[in-house]
Design a protein around this motif. Structure first.
Motif: not given
Lengths: 566, 118, 531
Positions: A155, A162, A167, A174, C458, C461-462, C465-467
């Motif tokens: 993932y 990012e 996303r 997922l 999710a 987590l997003e 970690y991913f923003s």
């Protein structure tokens, strides 16, 4: 003949890259050391796995077990790893290709000056651990553990960019994989456990054959669909093209080899060892699965024709090629009464696992190399690129030929066996479909090769790219055909109709105003960190096509086939 | 039917108390009244236990002799429950005092508006 | 056998609360140390208790009040039977697990609260009272005594929740009080009904009376209206306390307004203890025999539990504040636990299904407590260290707080049921139990709950970690009562919980095997767990 030996090596093979994660993170400030750990882990992993190869070929099974992870039933279910021939195929393949990918990834990430490289390499190592775990899992529950860990570990790689597109792709990834794993595979595993009292591979077939047919079929459907999500079976494939937003080493090793093949591998375990040919044909489970696979491999090829973004075209090609393997496995049921037919479909299906891996990895590496060097992502901008990147495109041409099943490349051998097997199994219709798909393969790869070498950027013929609507509005066609949800459609899905976006707004893809500059055939086209792996793997595809037996894969596959056939 | 209820009129009373208590608890906007409702609701339950303690023709396990006896166990239970109930009322009132001193209102609706404004 | 230990485990924290108050009068900062010392002793006592139960194979019984009380022979109308006079405390294979859990969590949260607050000797006193009450809920063998301990826990919880900074916490606490007390009262009505029919309050006696064992009953009482209604009231009461949809309304407010340390504590133990009580009453008092007669009743609870799983997850995914996300997630998880409790005694469940459902209940009860307390602890550290309380504010925090964010990720995935973790093992057992009982609709809900819990995990987590945090403007760091940086204690609780969640995932088989006497008793409809 087979002899089970307790040995920690399967565990070590799994752990070697997991331990490397610690070192990778610890040396985050020194990129050279960090990549060194990746390569070292890859070499260690491959070394450990190969050290078991002779023994496995001689009938030894190396097993490691930590005892039951869940209780109940007949002593519960063990958390156990076993190196058997089928697992060795997948483990050898993934670990071997990781070595080259580790170099390539270093070149790729540096070439693009990517962010969060430490997280990238750590997650990559984790994915490989999980993939080898999938390969060596001794029972359904253990395979489920690693199957889920693989989803989790990949993932971060999918969402790596990012940005909203990444996303969204990560979310979709997922959702699909957890639906396939946590819901379907887990449900199917529970059902098999209840029906058979165990989930160890190779020990459930008899009990399942005697179980309530409706439940046994339901369990098969759950497991096949669950693994089918990662194997890209339609209509559950749409996460795969979207996942191409990931950096190319990920698309290459994980989304053409490790992750998707874990799904295929799960189906192989399911068909060959959980149910076995006997139960497969008894319940008539082969044909429905074969029909789904046949549909997928044709439809995905057609969709691939319509993609202008190279990575998406490759992704659909992956979807299509994976279904070759699934089709071969599915034919195990119908072919059971025909000795040679059964042998050939197993050979073909299992050999296509490494064959496709070598070829598709080459193709992806080429796509990534082109992206790094020229920031070109779209096939329509690649006319004449053979001048700029001659070696790369030559490797591309070899791999593409293999995909289409042209002799002397890996793809030919496996497809030949699949053709033979399906004819012998009395399912000639599938042989016809395989041939049609071969033609489609040529149709979507040849224009790229032709354009690269025989055209230039200013005098290109119109490509046979079907870009008109298929029966819907142009902006919706990709959605309509692949069954994905409209909301997920980023710029990627509309690749052929929307404005091209190269992901790097300061560069523009395609040739410069003066066309592609000419570069010699001696490798000045870019970094050898990337070119080297491409050439090695392309050569591997050729070796596999010319001497399949000597590479070890076919030998392993023969052992598997003999065991399955009893 | 009617006779059955006539003999057991305390149960009717108990049911009425429980219902009244619950009604106040739900319907009243005023926080103090809510707590009053809660107390009435609990009292109904206590009386239910007391009522149930009396069994016709019951005899004492300890003393011999004629007379009306009721089971002592529910009495003890209710005694404990009353203590719990008192403690709860005290805590509830303490909370209400704190809310009132902050917002200056006991009305649930007003309270919601005041909090929404913040 | 070592029975006075049972009383001591309950009394020690209750007395300790007075001591910590008293010590606070002498020295201002004594409260924490007194509480820590008492809980450490408590942990040792429970370890001894668990040793006696699981290794010694004992069923410990302690009668409160000395020799006057105890098991007496009673002769009525010529028939003789045993009845317990007085209140019995029972330590068996079911309660042992819960007791150890309570002691461990209490100690861990105390460490967390040293930095996170709230402080003050009154806090520690109430905290100890709550611990004593929880121990009582776990150990009591008496239906009415259970009510008293539930209310002690309730009172302490109401007080703890209202120690939040703003007056909001008082409003949330009052809501909790009104709903919680109503729930407990409804439970009391149920107990009253059962008492009227059986004349007993001791769980073993009630169970035997319901089965019609004493000679003055003509056969089993399972179809008596009072008994049936009694179970209904008990179930509704305990479901309220455990925050099962639609009786959960108090819970999100209480969890999100309470101080962080309190949230960690009550999320781990308050609902857990009531769910445990429900399991004990359903399995040991009413037993599968009762539900064989009243199948519909059980299925009603089962439906409620399944709805709770679905709706709780959906509501969790809709929340913006992280503590509320976790709060609603508890609604879903307790739905799973209630479903498992019901599966164990379902008429369609064979011995195998009962076995797995009992395993699942126990493992998920423990697992949820570990996971959820870790998640709330991590959320609390991010709130006090970074001032982040909403999902948006979590953007990019992973790079600044790698350990806290990492433990949050592990715990979140464990909640989803990713193996190897305790969340997975619990879900697996419950799922296999349901498959064994062939309750397909329930099976579907249980396995779908993976994807449902992914909905909210999710998102988290997003964001973490991913923003990148450039997209949002991080609030100015709100410094908690303590120093600037997070204490190791605060981050440590989250990390410890994460490690525990994963390692318990590997011990799933051993953890479950502790429950073997329990499922055997349930399968035989026995009123007590024998060694």
């Amino acid at each position: 003949m087979t002899e089970v030996v307790a040995d920690p090596r399967p565990l070590l093979a799994v752990l070697s890259s997991a331990i490397a994660i610690v070192f990778i993170i610890a040396s985050h400030s020194r990129p050279n050391v960090r990549e060194g750990w990746s390569v070292l882990a890859a070499l260690t992993k491959f070394g450990i796995i190969v050290s078991m190869l002779p023994g496995v070929l001689d009938g030894t099974r190396y097993e490691w077990s930590m005892g039951p992870i869940v209780g109940g039933g007949n002593g519960g279910i063990e958390f156990a790893l076993q190196a058997d021939p089928l697992g060795m195929i997948f483990a050898t393949l993934a670990s071997l290709l990781w070595i080259f990918t580790a170099f390539y990834a270093a070149g790729y990430m540096r070439g693009l000056d990517e962010h969060s490289q430490t997280r990238f390499f750590a997650a990559f190592a984790a994915s490989l651990s999980a993939a080898v775990g999938v390969a060596f899992a001794k029972n359904l529950l253990t395979i489920f553990v690693f199957y889920e860990l693989l989803s989790v570990a990949t993932y971060p790689l999918v969402a790596h960019n990012e940005d909203p597109e990444a996303r969204a792709a990560g979310r979709k990834y997922l959702a699909y994989t957890f639906f396939g794993g946590g819901v379907l595979v887990l449900g199917g595993t529970a059902l098999v456990f209840v029906l058979a009292g165990t989930t160890t591979f190779g020990e459930t077939g008899q009990a399942l054959a005697n179980a309530d047919p409706a439940l046994a079929k339901a369990a098969f459907a759950l497991l096949a669909t669950g693994f089918g999500v990662k194997a890209g079976l339609m209509p559950l494939h749409s996460w795969l093209p979207d996942a191409m937003v990931a950096p190319t080493p990920v698309s290459g090793l994980l989304h053409a080899v490790a992750v998707v093949k874990s799904g295929v591998f799960g189906i192989a375990r399911l068909v060959l060892e959980v149910y076995g040919p006997g139960a497969m044909s008894q319940f008539g489970l082969g044909l429905p699965l074969a029909a789904v696979a046949a549909f997928t491999l044709t439809a995905a090829s057609v969709i691939a024709l319509r993609q202008d973004r190279l990575k998406r075209r490759l992704a659909y090609s992956t979807v299509s090629q994976l279904s070759y393997i699934v089709l071969g496995l599915a034919l195990v049921g119908p072919a059971v009464s025909n000795g040679d037919g059964l042998r050939f479909v197993i050979w073909g299906a299992l050999l296509h696992i490494p064959a496709h891996a070598f070829m598709k990895l080459t193709l992806f590496f080429c796509a990534g190399f082109i992206h790094v060097e020229t920031h070109t992502d779209y096939i329509s901008e690649m006319d004449g690129i053979g001048k700029r990147m001659p070696l790369t495109m030559a490797a591309f041409a070899v791999a593409a030929a293999g995909m289409a099943g042209i002799p002397l490349v890996a793809g030919f051998v496996s497809k030949w066996f699949l053709l033979l097997g399906s004819v012998q199994a009395g399912q000639s219709i599938f042989a016809v479909i395989l041939l049609i798909s071969g033609v489609l393969n040529i149709a979507y790869f040849w224009p790229i090769v032709y354009g690269a070498f025989f055209e230039s950027h200013d005098s290109a013929d119109a490509k046979p790219l079907i870009s008109g609507p298929f029966g819907g509005r142009a902006s919706e066609d990709a959605v309509a055909t692949d069954g994905g949800s409209h909301a997920e459609g980023g710029e990627g899905q509309g690749g052929e109709t929307e404005a091209h976006d190269d992901g790097h707004h300061d560069h523009h893809g395609g040739p410069g105003p003066g066309g592609w500059e000419r570069v010699g055939w001696t490798g000045q086209e870019g970094s050898w960190l990337m070119l080297g792996p491409i050439l090695v793997i392309a050569a591997g595809a050729l070796v596999l096509g010319i001497v399949p037996y000597e590479t070890g894969f076919l030998e392993l596959i023969e052992v598997v086939a003999e065991e399955v056939m009893g | 039917m009617i006779e059955a209820y006539a003999n057991r009129y305390t149960y009717v009373l108990v049911a009425a108390l429980v219902a009244i208590g619950l009604y106040i608890l739900i319907a009243s906007q005023n926080l103090v009244k809510k707590i009053i409702g809660l107390s009435i609701f609990q009292t109904g339950i206590f009386l239910f236990f007391i009522t149930a303690a009396f069994v016709e023709g019951g005899s004492s396990p300890v003393i011999d002799g004629e007379g009306l006896y009721a089971s002592p166990l529910p009495q003890v239970i209710v005694l404990t429950a009353i203590v719990v109930g008192v403690a709860l009322t005290a805590v509830a009132l303490a909370l209400i005092v704190r809310i009132y001193s902050e917002y200056g209102t006991l009305d649930e609706e007003t309270l919601r508006e005041v909090r929404a404004d913040e | 056998m070592s029975d006075s230990l049972l009383g001591l485990v309950i009394v020690l924290p209750l007395l300790g609360s007075a001591v910590s108050l008293g010590a606070g009068l002498i020295r201002n900062h004594a409260g924490w140390w007194v509480a820590a010392a008492i809980l450490a002793v408590e942990a040792a006592l429970t370890a001894r208790l668990a040793y006696a139960i699981y290794v010694g194979g004992d069923r410990l019984v302690h009668i409160l009040g000395g020799e006057t009380f105890g098991r007496k022979e009673i002769t009525v109308d010529g028939g003789t039977t045993n009845f317990t006079v007085g209140i019995e405390l029972v330590g068996d294979a079911l309660s042992g697990l819960v007791v150890v859990l309570i002691a461990a969590v209490a100690l861990g949260v105390l460490a967390y609260s040293r930095h996170a607050g709230p402080r003050g000797n009154i806090f520690y006193a109430v905290y100890l009272i709550m611990t004593g009450g929880l121990m009582g809920v776990a150990l009591t063998g008496d239906l009415f005594n259970l009510f008293v301990f539930l209310e002690i826990v309730g009172l302490a919880t109401y007080a703890l929740v209202s120690t939040g900074r703003g007056v909001e916490s008082a409003v949330a606490s009052l809501k909790y009080l009104v709903v919680g007390t109503t729930g407990a009262s409804i439970y009391l009505i149920g107990v009253g009904y059962v008492f009227l029919e059986t004349g007993a309050l001791n769980m073993v006696d009630v169970s035997r009376s319901l089965a019609g064992e004493p000679p003055w009953f003509d056969g089993a009482l399972y179809s008596e209206p009072l008994v049936v209604a009694g179970f209904g009231f008990i179930a509704v009461g305990l479901a309220t306390k455990s925050a099962i949809f639609p009786l959960h309304t108090w819970q999100p407010d209480a969890y999100s307004e309470a101080p962080d340390a309190v949230t960690v504590y009550i999320s781990a133990l308050a609902s857990t203890s009531s769910a445990y009580a429900f399991a004990r009453i359903t399995w040991m008092v009413f037993t599968p025999d009762f539900f064989a007669v009243n199948r519909r009743l059980l299925e009603a609870v089962l439906v409620l539990a399944c709805v709770s799983v679905v709706v709780g997850s959906a509501l969790a995914a809709m929340q913006r504040r992280v503590k509320r996300v976790f709060a609603y997630s508890s609604v879903a998880q307790f739905g799973l636990i209630f479903a498992a409790i019901c599966i164990a005694v379902h008429p369609a469940a064979g011995e195998r299904a009962t076995q797995f459902a009992v395993y699942g209940t126990a493992v998920h009860l423990v697992g949820h407590a570990v996971i959820k307390s870790g998640l709330f602890a991590a959320a609390g550290s991010l709130a006090s260290g970074e001032g982040a309380r909403k999902l948006e504010e979590y953007a990019g925090l992973a790079s600044r707080r790698p350990f806290v964010a990492g433990s949050m990720a592990v715990l979140g995935l464990s909640l989803v049921g990713v193996p190897p973790s305790v969340g997975f093992v619990g879900k697996w057992y419950i799922g296999v139990g349901a498959v064994n009982a062939e309750l397909w609709a329930v099976v579907a809900v249980i396995f779908a709950s993976t994807v449902l819990s992914l909905l909210y995990t999710a998102q988290l987590l997003e964001k973490l970690y991913f923003s990148s945090d450039i997209e949002t403007h991080p609030m100015e760091s709100v410094v908690a009562d303590g120093g600037e940086a997070l204490s190791y204690g605060m981050a440590g609780v989250g990390v410890t919980a994460a490690i525990l969640a994963v390692s318990l995932g590997f011990l799933g088989a051993d953890l479950a095997s502790l429950l073997d006497p329990v499922w055997q008793a349930v399968a035989e409809s026995a009123p007590e767990v024998t060694a």
